[in-house]
Design an enzyme around this catalytic site. Structure first.
Site, PDB file in Angstrom:
ATOM      1  N   SER A  24       0.817  -1.222   0.000  1.00 49.70           N
ATOM      2  CA  SER A  24       0.000   0.000   0.000  1.00 49.70           C
ATOM      3  C   SER A  24       0.847   1.269   0.000  1.00 49.70           C
ATOM      4  O   SER A  24       0.435   2.293  -0.556  1.00 49.70           O
ATOM      5  CB  SER A  24      -0.927   0.014   1.218  1.00 49.70           C
ATOM      6  OG  SER A  24      -0.182  -0.091   2.421  1.00 49.70           O
ATOM      7  N   ASP A 196      -0.958   7.241  10.150  1.00 46.44           N
ATOM      8  CA  ASP A 196      -1.773   6.429  11.061  1.00 46.44           C
ATOM      9  C   ASP A 196      -0.921   5.468  11.878  1.00 46.44           C
ATOM     10  O   ASP A 196      -1.431   4.516  12.454  1.00 46.44           O
ATOM     11  CB  ASP A 196      -2.825   5.640  10.269  1.00 46.44           C
ATOM     12  CG  ASP A 196      -2.190   4.784   9.158  1.00 46.44           C
ATOM     13  OD1 ASP A 196      -0.940   4.698   9.116  1.00 46.44           O
ATOM     14  OD2 ASP A 196      -2.931   4.198   8.355  1.00 46.44           O
ATOM     15  N   HIS A 199       1.209   3.978   7.610  1.00 48.65           N
ATOM     16  CA  HIS A 199       1.331   4.568   6.274  1.00 48.65           C
ATOM     17  C   HIS A 199       1.949   5.963   6.344  1.00 48.65           C
ATOM     18  O   HIS A 199       1.913   6.615   7.388  1.00 48.65           O
ATOM     19  CB  HIS A 199      -0.043   4.620   5.595  1.00 48.65           C
ATOM     20  CG  HIS A 199      -0.673   3.267   5.438  1.00 48.65           C
ATOM     21  ND1 HIS A 199      -1.571   2.764   6.357  1.00 48.65           N
ATOM     22  CD2 HIS A 199      -0.506   2.319   4.494  1.00 48.65           C
ATOM     23  CE1 HIS A 199      -1.944   1.551   5.972  1.00 48.65           C
ATOM     24  NE2 HIS A 199      -1.309   1.249   4.849  1.00 48.65           N
TER      25      HIS A 199
END
Length: 248
Positions: A24, A196, A199
């Site tokens: 991601s 967070d 990320h």
């Protein structure tokens, strides 16, 4: 008359590629201010930056899909560089996140396997850049886990073990490596680099780009600007400028 016939088209213009392969943190890298977007901006008209990030993926899955993303072709198809950026999911705790967790030894073996596969399709080690997972801010990530209805499923100390394994693979395989886990923690408070706890924040994207660009730049420094600067296009017969070999 077809446009190409009218213009007397030359051969297709070779356009170099930079491949970003990861989870991601790579997939999100084309968002506004993302490190991948910054690379693409820096390399406009020199190199296409291809985002092949897959949110949630680990190296076991990555190893399977890599041959579907890049295969042996002619020399013009060979990327000028490939980043391999996994570990955030592999390092998840087995008891709390068994689907994404990959044992440490397998993680290292999977990274090595991917480097070896790239070599088999004529992408040498000196074009590969391994990136370690980022450090984890446990307090922030625990809040995210609670929102998702689960317990804290990662620990920074464990992530560090995977980062060290990534460094060892790079040394064994002869690739470049960017040690984000250590670099980010050299700052007293690395939490500002994370949105967070896991990320990247805008500041984290900027940090990653600032450290990755010098490594990439060495591999792309010889790339010419594709097609001439507009002031250099021949006014009377532009095709003389625009249908050459592109090395302008």
């Amino acid at each position: 008359m077809a446009l190409c016939e009218a213009a007397g088209c030359g051969s297709a213009l070779p356009w170099p590629r930079l491949l970003l392969f990861g989870d991601s943190i790579t997939q999100f890298s084309f968002q506004q201010g993302g490190w991948g977007a910054s690379l693409a901006d820096k390399l406009v008209r020199k190199c296409d930056v291809l985002n092949r990030g897959f949110s949630g993926y680990n190296t076991r899955w990555a190893k399977i899909i890599l041959p579907r993303l890049i295969r042996k072709g002619n020399s013009l198809d060979i990327p000028v560089a490939v980043t391999i950026f996994f570990g955030a999911n592999d390092s998840a705790l087995k008891d709390e996140n068994p689907k994404q967790h990959i044992p440490l030894e397998e993680y290292a073996a999977n990274l090595k396997s991917m480097v070896q596969y790239l070599k088999s399709v004529d992408i040498p080690e000196n074009r590969v850049i391994l990136i370690t997972p980022t450090p984890l801010c446990e307090t922030a990530w625990e809040k995210e886990c609670i929102i998702q209805g689960c317990k804290l499923n990662r620990l920074n100390s464990v992530v560090g073990e995977y980062a060290n394994a990534c460094l060892q693979v790079a040394q064994d395989c002869g690739t470049d490596v960017l040690n984000l886990w250590t670099l980010m923690q050299d700052s007293q408070d690395f939490s500002s680099y994370l949105s967070d706890g896991l990320h990247l924040s805008p500041k984290g994207n900027e940090f990653l780009f600032s450290h990755l660009w010098p490594v990439i730049e060495k591999k792309v420094s010889s790339l010419p600007l594709l097609l001439p600067y507009w002031r250099d296009v021949a006014e009377a017969k532009p095709e003389l400028s625009l249908l050459g070999d592109g090395d302008h």
